[in-house]
Design a protein around this motif. Sequence first.
Motif, PDB file in Angstrom:
ATOM      1  N   PRO A  27      20.350  69.426  18.263  1.00 28.79           N
ATOM      2  CA  PRO A  27      19.921  68.434  19.249  1.00 28.79           C
ATOM      3  C   PRO A  27      19.053  67.353  18.616  1.00 28.79           C
ATOM      4  CG  PRO A  27      18.632  70.455  19.467  1.00 28.79           C
ATOM      5  CD  PRO A  27      19.722  70.746  18.476  1.00 28.79           C
ATOM      6  N   THR A  28      19.055  66.187  19.251  1.00 29.42           N
ATOM      7  CA  THR A  28      18.137  65.139  18.824  1.00 29.42           C
ATOM      8  C   THR A  28      16.721  65.534  19.239  1.00 29.42           C
ATOM      9  OG1 THR A  28      18.527  63.932  20.877  1.00 29.42           O
ATOM     10  CG2 THR A  28      19.873  63.328  18.962  1.00 29.42           C
ATOM     11  N   TYR A  29      15.738  64.814  18.684  1.00 30.54           N
ATOM     12  CA  TYR A  29      14.347  65.204  18.933  1.00 30.54           C
ATOM     13  C   TYR A  29      13.506  63.968  19.210  1.00 30.54           C
ATOM     14  CZ  TYR A  29       9.762  67.335  18.373  1.00 30.54           C
ATOM     15  OH  TYR A  29       8.482  67.767  18.593  1.00 30.54           O
ATOM     16  N   GLU A  30      12.636  64.069  20.219  1.00 33.47           N
ATOM     17  CA  GLU A  30      11.748  62.963  20.578  1.00 33.47           C
ATOM     18  C   GLU A  30      10.312  63.302  20.210  1.00 33.47           C
ATOM     19  OE1 GLU A  30      12.735  60.089  21.495  1.00 33.47           O
ATOM     20  OE2 GLU A  30      14.822  60.687  21.787  1.00 33.47           O
ATOM     21  N   TRP A  31       9.720  62.465  19.351  1.00 28.63           N
ATOM     22  CA  TRP A  31       8.294  62.574  19.090  1.00 28.63           C
ATOM     23  C   TRP A  31       7.528  61.960  20.256  1.00 28.63           C
ATOM     24  CZ3 TRP A  31       6.442  65.519  15.331  1.00 28.63           C
ATOM     25  CH2 TRP A  31       7.294  65.848  14.273  1.00 28.63           C
ATOM     26  N   PHE A  32       6.555  62.689  20.726  1.00 30.05           N
ATOM     27  CA  PHE A  32       5.578  62.222  21.709  1.00 30.05           C
ATOM     28  C   PHE A  32       6.146  62.096  23.115  1.00 30.05           C
ATOM     29  CE2 PHE A  32       3.412  59.804  17.992  1.00 30.05           C
ATOM     30  CZ  PHE A  32       3.042  61.014  17.446  1.00 30.05           C
ATOM     31  N   LYS A  33       7.025  61.126  23.369  1.00 32.08           N
ATOM     32  CA  LYS A  33       7.483  60.912  24.739  1.00 32.08           C
ATOM     33  C   LYS A  33       8.946  60.479  24.766  1.00 32.08           C
ATOM     34  CE  LYS A  33       3.376  59.821  27.452  1.00 32.08           C
ATOM     35  NZ  LYS A  33       3.776  60.538  28.667  1.00 32.08           N
ATOM     36  N   PRO A  34       9.708  60.959  25.764  1.00 30.28           N
ATOM     37  CA  PRO A  34      11.110  60.544  25.890  1.00 30.28           C
ATOM     38  C   PRO A  34      11.216  59.185  26.578  1.00 30.28           C
ATOM     39  CG  PRO A  34      10.565  62.071  27.642  1.00 30.28           C
ATOM     40  CD  PRO A  34       9.345  61.980  26.768  1.00 30.28           C
ATOM     41  N   PHE A  35      12.421  58.659  26.583  1.00 34.01           N
ATOM     42  CA  PHE A  35      12.675  57.347  27.162  1.00 34.01           C
ATOM     43  C   PHE A  35      12.262  57.273  28.628  1.00 34.01           C
ATOM     44  CE2 PHE A  35      15.728  54.466  29.339  1.00 34.01           C
ATOM     45  CZ  PHE A  35      15.283  53.274  28.794  1.00 34.01           C
ATOM     46  N   THR A  36      12.519  58.333  29.390  1.00 40.98           N
ATOM     47  CA  THR A  36      12.191  58.300  30.812  1.00 40.98           C
ATOM     48  C   THR A  36      10.704  58.050  31.043  1.00 40.98           C
ATOM     49  OG1 THR A  36      12.065  60.728  30.748  1.00 40.98           O
ATOM     50  CG2 THR A  36      14.112  59.748  31.583  1.00 40.98           C
ATOM     51  N   SER A  37       9.851  58.581  30.165  1.00 42.29           N
ATOM     52  CA  SER A  37       8.415  58.367  30.291  1.00 42.29           C
ATOM     53  C   SER A  37       7.986  56.995  29.778  1.00 42.29           C
ATOM     54  CB  SER A  37       7.642  59.451  29.522  1.00 42.29           C
ATOM     55  OG  SER A  37       7.863  60.719  30.072  1.00 42.29           O
ATOM     56  N   LEU A  38       8.715  56.478  28.785  1.00 44.84           N
ATOM     57  CA  LEU A  38       8.337  55.207  28.167  1.00 44.84           C
ATOM     58  C   LEU A  38       8.980  53.993  28.836  1.00 44.84           C
ATOM     59  CD1 LEU A  38       8.561  56.126  24.378  1.00 44.84           C
ATOM     60  CD2 LEU A  38       6.494  55.880  25.771  1.00 44.84           C
ATOM     61  N   GLU A  39       9.974  54.215  29.695  1.00 47.24           N
ATOM     62  CA  GLU A  39      10.712  53.083  30.263  1.00 47.24           C
ATOM     63  C   GLU A  39       9.817  52.075  30.985  1.00 47.24           C
ATOM     64  OE1 GLU A  39      14.907  52.164  32.549  1.00 47.24           O
ATOM     65  OE2 GLU A  39      14.041  54.173  32.667  1.00 47.24           O
ATOM     66  N   PRO A  40       8.809  52.495  31.780  1.00 50.21           N
ATOM     67  CA  PRO A  40       7.948  51.489  32.426  1.00 50.21           C
ATOM     68  C   PRO A  40       7.211  50.615  31.413  1.00 50.21           C
ATOM     69  CG  PRO A  40       7.689  53.616  33.505  1.00 50.21           C
ATOM     70  CD  PRO A  40       8.494  53.866  32.258  1.00 50.21           C
ATOM     71  N   LEU A  41       6.702  51.211  30.331  1.00 47.34           N
ATOM     72  CA  LEU A  41       6.023  50.442  29.294  1.00 47.34           C
ATOM     73  C   LEU A  41       6.996  49.485  28.613  1.00 47.34           C
ATOM     74  CD1 LEU A  41       3.414  50.117  27.432  1.00 47.34           C
ATOM     75  CD2 LEU A  41       4.592  51.708  25.899  1.00 47.34           C
ATOM     76  N   LEU A  42       8.165  49.992  28.239  1.00 49.59           N
ATOM     77  CA  LEU A  42       9.138  49.168  27.521  1.00 49.59           C
ATOM     78  C   LEU A  42       9.666  48.031  28.394  1.00 49.59           C
ATOM     79  CD1 LEU A  42      11.099  52.005  25.706  1.00 49.59           C
ATOM     80  CD2 LEU A  42       9.427  50.455  24.695  1.00 49.59           C
ATOM     81  N   SER A  43       9.929  48.327  29.661  1.00 44.51           N
ATOM     82  CA  SER A  43      10.469  47.293  30.541  1.00 44.51           C
ATOM     83  C   SER A  43       9.459  46.181  30.777  1.00 44.51           C
ATOM     84  CB  SER A  43      10.909  47.898  31.875  1.00 44.51           C
ATOM     85  OG  SER A  43       9.800  48.441  32.577  1.00 44.51           O
ATOM     86  N   SER A  44       8.172  46.501  30.623  1.00 40.35           N
ATOM     87  CA  SER A  44       7.128  45.490  30.806  1.00 40.35           C
ATOM     88  C   SER A  44       6.967  44.589  29.594  1.00 40.35           C
ATOM     89  CB  SER A  44       5.780  46.168  31.100  1.00 40.35           C
ATOM     90  OG  SER A  44       5.821  46.890  32.300  1.00 40.35           O
ATOM     91  N   HIS A  45       7.368  45.063  28.406  1.00 41.52           N
ATOM     92  CA  HIS A  45       7.049  44.327  27.184  1.00 41.52           C
ATOM     93  C   HIS A  45       8.255  43.938  26.340  1.00 41.52           C
ATOM     94  CE1 HIS A  45       2.750  44.825  27.813  1.00 41.52           C
ATOM     95  NE2 HIS A  45       2.998  46.074  28.153  1.00 41.52           N
ATOM     96  N   LEU A  46       9.438  44.464  26.649  1.00 44.92           N
ATOM     97  CA  LEU A  46      10.633  44.034  25.916  1.00 44.92           C
ATOM     98  C   LEU A  46      11.213  42.776  26.547  1.00 44.92           C
ATOM     99  CD1 LEU A  46      12.621  47.360  25.342  1.00 44.92           C
ATOM    100  CD2 LEU A  46      11.245  46.109  23.683  1.00 44.92           C
ATOM    101  N   PRO A  47      11.694  41.831  25.731  1.00 45.34           N
ATOM    102  CA  PRO A  47      12.474  40.723  26.297  1.00 45.34           C
ATOM    103  C   PRO A  47      13.689  41.292  27.021  1.00 45.34           C
ATOM    104  CG  PRO A  47      12.000  40.365  23.963  1.00 45.34           C
ATOM    105  CD  PRO A  47      11.620  41.777  24.265  1.00 45.34           C
ATOM    106  N   LYS A  48      14.073  40.662  28.118  1.00 45.33           N
ATOM    107  CA  LYS A  48      15.207  41.165  28.886  1.00 45.33           C
ATOM    108  C   LYS A  48      16.510  40.973  28.113  1.00 45.33           C
ATOM    109  CE  LYS A  48      12.455  42.137  32.230  1.00 45.33           C
ATOM    110  NZ  LYS A  48      11.972  43.538  32.326  1.00 45.33           N
TER     111      LYS A  48
END
Length: 211
Positions: A27-48
Amino acid sequence: MADAKSLEELAQPYYWDNRYRNSANGPTYEWFKPFTSLEPLLSSHLPKPAKDGEAPRILHLGCGNSRLPIDLHSIGYKNQVCVDFSSVVINDMAARFAGNDGIEWKVLDVRHMEDIKDGDFEVAIDKGTLDSMISGSMWDLPEDVKRNTRSYIDEVVRVLKPGGVFIYITYRQPHFMKPTLIRDGTWDLAVVNLNKDAGTFEYFGFILTKK
């Protein structure tokens, strides 16, 4: 608690080659936090993602076998480059996700990214890579740690466009990490506390925007 020698090995390619070789096809492995937890942060700071024209160019620094690039691809980010100094994991991920056009996998040491041009990216993302370079006392980092982290952050600055964003996810306290990250006149820096679903650890998102 890992001993000092074990922590120092985290900054070496052979350690990660062996680790990924032993987990090949697993299986793949996520350090610290998965995408579901980081999506609010990323959606706020990534260009669309662009509906027409070129998508924002994203660099994953020390990508490992995280699914983050795949998850971002699924919501429209199709101009990504994933780099890691472990050829084992890069070859594995390139084979696993060969059908995902718009993701490139490259063997590169983030401290020396000569193959990447100056100002080539709008976004750079680090989820655990800088942390793996740090060993010894956080109050007085060893000289080799200072040298490695300085080279790394200098390279991140170089490859980002003016106005580009470096998103760094860590469990380390901001007062320890700011001296490593700050470059006079280079960044606008903000820190987001990522406490939701943190469990026993606090996590932080550093948002560094290149001036």
